[in-house]
Write an enzyme that holds these catalytic residues in place. Structure first.
Site, PDB file in Angstrom:
ATOM      1  N   THR A  52      -1.300   3.745   3.364  1.00  0.00           N
ATOM      2  CA  THR A  52      -0.759   5.061   3.695  1.00  0.00           C
ATOM      3  C   THR A  52       0.074   5.106   4.963  1.00  0.00           C
ATOM      4  O   THR A  52      -0.408   4.830   6.046  1.00  0.00           O
ATOM      5  CB  THR A  52      -1.889   6.121   3.913  1.00  0.00           C
ATOM      6  N   SER A  78       0.806  -1.222   0.000  1.00  0.00           N
ATOM      7  CA  SER A  78       0.000   0.000   0.000  1.00  0.00           C
ATOM      8  C   SER A  78       0.839   1.273   0.000  1.00  0.00           C
ATOM      9  O   SER A  78       0.290   2.376   0.037  1.00  0.00           O
ATOM     10  CB  SER A  78      -0.942  -0.003   1.205  1.00  0.00           C
ATOM     11  N   ARG A 122      -6.779   8.243 -10.588  1.00  0.00           N
ATOM     12  CA  ARG A 122      -7.366   8.578  -9.284  1.00  0.00           C
ATOM     13  C   ARG A 122      -6.274   9.070  -8.321  1.00  0.00           C
ATOM     14  O   ARG A 122      -5.197   8.476  -8.224  1.00  0.00           O
ATOM     15  CB  ARG A 122      -8.048   7.340  -8.700  1.00  0.00           C
ATOM     16  N   VAL A 123      -6.579  10.166  -7.640  1.00  0.00           N
ATOM     17  CA  VAL A 123      -5.659  10.695  -6.624  1.00  0.00           C
ATOM     18  C   VAL A 123      -6.402  10.731  -5.295  1.00  0.00           C
ATOM     19  O   VAL A 123      -7.544  11.197  -5.242  1.00  0.00           O
ATOM     20  CB  VAL A 123      -5.166  12.109  -7.012  1.00  0.00           C
ATOM     21  N   GLY A 124      -5.775  10.248  -4.250  1.00  0.00           N
ATOM     22  CA  GLY A 124      -6.411  10.261  -2.924  1.00  0.00           C
ATOM     23  C   GLY A 124      -6.026  11.484  -2.119  1.00  0.00           C
ATOM     24  O   GLY A 124      -5.611  12.516  -2.661  1.00  0.00           O
ATOM     25  N   ASP A 125      -6.148  11.364  -0.815  1.00  0.00           N
ATOM     26  CA  ASP A 125      -5.898  12.498   0.079  1.00  0.00           C
ATOM     27  C   ASP A 125      -4.417  12.744   0.356  1.00  0.00           C
ATOM     28  O   ASP A 125      -4.013  13.867   0.665  1.00  0.00           O
ATOM     29  CB  ASP A 125      -6.610  12.266   1.417  1.00  0.00           C
ATOM     30  N   GLY A 178      -9.438   8.057   0.966  1.00  0.00           N
ATOM     31  CA  GLY A 178      -9.019   9.436   0.748  1.00  0.00           C
ATOM     32  C   GLY A 178     -10.123  10.358   0.297  1.00  0.00           C
ATOM     33  O   GLY A 178     -10.113  11.558   0.619  1.00  0.00           O
ATOM     34  N   THR A 219      -5.280   8.421   7.190  1.00  0.00           N
ATOM     35  CA  THR A 219      -5.194   7.159   6.469  1.00  0.00           C
ATOM     36  C   THR A 219      -6.620   6.696   6.197  1.00  0.00           C
ATOM     37  O   THR A 219      -7.551   7.122   6.866  1.00  0.00           O
ATOM     38  CB  THR A 219      -4.417   6.119   7.308  1.00  0.00           C
ATOM     39  N   GLY A 220      -6.769   5.842   5.209  1.00  0.00           N
ATOM     40  CA  GLY A 220      -8.103   5.345   4.897  1.00  0.00           C
ATOM     41  C   GLY A 220      -8.600   5.867   3.563  1.00  0.00           C
ATOM     42  O   GLY A 220      -7.807   6.218   2.689  1.00  0.00           O
ATOM     43  N   THR A 232       1.749   6.976  -0.238  1.00  0.00           N
ATOM     44  CA  THR A 232       0.879   5.822  -0.471  1.00  0.00           C
ATOM     45  C   THR A 232       0.867   5.442  -1.949  1.00  0.00           C
ATOM     46  O   THR A 232       1.184   6.262  -2.812  1.00  0.00           O
ATOM     47  CB  THR A 232      -0.566   6.170  -0.035  1.00  0.00           C
TER      48      THR A 232
HETATM   49  N1  GLY Z   1      -5.469   7.417   2.058  1.00  0.00           N
HETATM   50  C1  GLY Z   1      -4.901   7.044   0.856  1.00  0.00           C
HETATM   51  C2  GLY Z   1      -5.759   7.106  -0.302  1.00  0.00           C
HETATM   52  O1  GLY Z   1      -6.978   7.157  -0.179  1.00  0.00           O
HETATM   53  O2  GLY Z   1      -5.247   7.112  -1.405  1.00  0.00           O
END
Ligand code: GLY
Length: 338
Positions: free
Chosen positions: A198, A82, A226-229, A252, A249-250, A216
């Site tokens: 993450t 991850s 796709r881009v997360g947080d 995003g 974490t989690g 991450t």
């Molecule tokens: N927290 C990482 C993501 O959602 O990409």
């Protein structure tokens, strides 16, 4: 002859006693120069990451160097699917990485959807220090990394490729939140052991300087692009030297919707403890999407400018690692809504 042997023995004992004494004083000096320093990070893989960060803090080093050094450990870990190299790919089989880094004075840098570079956190720091920008994405981020001398590599390992091909058999090419639950999260609990993502790391150094880093490979089997947080300043990471720092974490998408890490820091500014601030930020997510939140995980981790620490998550199972002069490998379970 006996005298000579006794003399040699005494000399050797003296030398080793001197070595021990010198080692002890080095440790004492390191502990002294690290007084007040602390590093925390998300999940159990944070223990090894913290120890790498501590090697910087124990020498009186800068929090920013510590967090960069620390998160490079899971980025390089082939067993970690991850973060970094060996991260699970998107649904088309591309490993794309997100990372951000932030200093106490608001300086920050990030990369998103970066492919072929094993340590995105180092590229994020270069963005911060060598460009007028904050965030570089995709092809442009790769171009910048190569210009900076980073090596282009294949990050998809045979193990991750096999997992992706297994997923393709049944997933009908549909990305889903918490898809990790179905392959390596054996507990079935979103955010349970084996089902997490993450590394977010926060540190305060002996001079009271705060810094944070977050990195991450994002959601497994995500849509391409796709881009997360994690690379979004204010979502996956936020640091304000006058107040504190937070990371997440989690899932995003939920963190971005609520500007999560910025919110945690602002709540600390208003007087909440780190744990109260994390709890309030989690409750905002739950309140906005009460049904969806039953099946997804978000966890926040925070540290205030005094080095006090707190965390909170939606689901049970989120833990964070703590390392300071008193404890090197502490793992603390976070409180949760459910
Ligand atoms: N927290 C990482 C993501 O959602 O990409």
């Amino acid at each position: 002859m006996a005298d000579r042997r006794d003399f040699l023995k005494a000399s050797l004992l003296g030398a080793s006693a001197l070595a021990v004494a010198s080692q002890t004083s080095t440790v004492r000096a390191a502990s002294k120069s690290a007084a007040g320093a602390r590093v925390i990070s998300t999940w159990d893989f944070g223990i090894a990451a913290n120890q790498a960060a501590w090697s910087v803090l124990a020498q009186g080093g800068h929090a920013l160097d510590a967090v960069e050094t620390g998160v490079m450990v899971p980025e390089a870990d082939l067993k970690n699917h991850s973060v970094g190299r060996a991260g699970y790919p998107d649904r088309d089989g591309h490993v794309s990485l997100d990372a951000s880094i932030m200093d106490a004075d608001g300086s920050c840098g990030a990369v998103a959807a970066l492919e072929h570079i094993a340590h995105p956190i180092q590229v994020a720091r270069r963005v911060m220090e060598r460009t007028p920008h904050v965030l570089l994405v995709g092809e442009g981020a790769l171009q910048f990394a190569l210009e900076q001398g980073f090596k282009k590599e294949e990050l998809l390992t045979p193990e991750s490729e096999a997992a992706w091909k297994e997923w393709l058999k049944t997933a009908q090419y549909q990305p889903s939140v918490n898809s990790e639950v179905h392959d390596y999260g054996k507990t079935g609990i979103p955010g349970g052991k084996g089902n997490h993502d993450t590394i977010g790391m926060l540190a305060i150094d002996a001079q009271g300087r705060l810094a944070g880093a977050c990195t991450t490979s994002g959601m497994a089997w995500k849509l391409r692009g796709r881009v997360g947080d994690s690379p979004i300043i204010g979502a996956g990471l936020y640091v304000d030297g006058e107040v504190g720092a937070a990371t997440s974490t989690g899932v995003g998408e939920e963190v971005i919707r609520n500007a999560g890490s910025f919110l945690v820091v602002e709540l600390m500014r208003q007087g909440r403890t780190p744990q109260e601030a994390c709890r309030e930020a989690v409750m905002r997510i739950v309140k906005k999407r009460p049904n969806a939140s039953k099946d997804l995980q978000v966890g926040f981790l925070a540290m205030n400018r005094h080095g006090e620490v707190g965390a909170f998550a939606i689901q049970p199972g989120f833990s964070y690692a703590v390392c300071d002069a008193g404890r090197q490998d502490g793992l603390v379970p976070a409180k949760s809504v459910y």
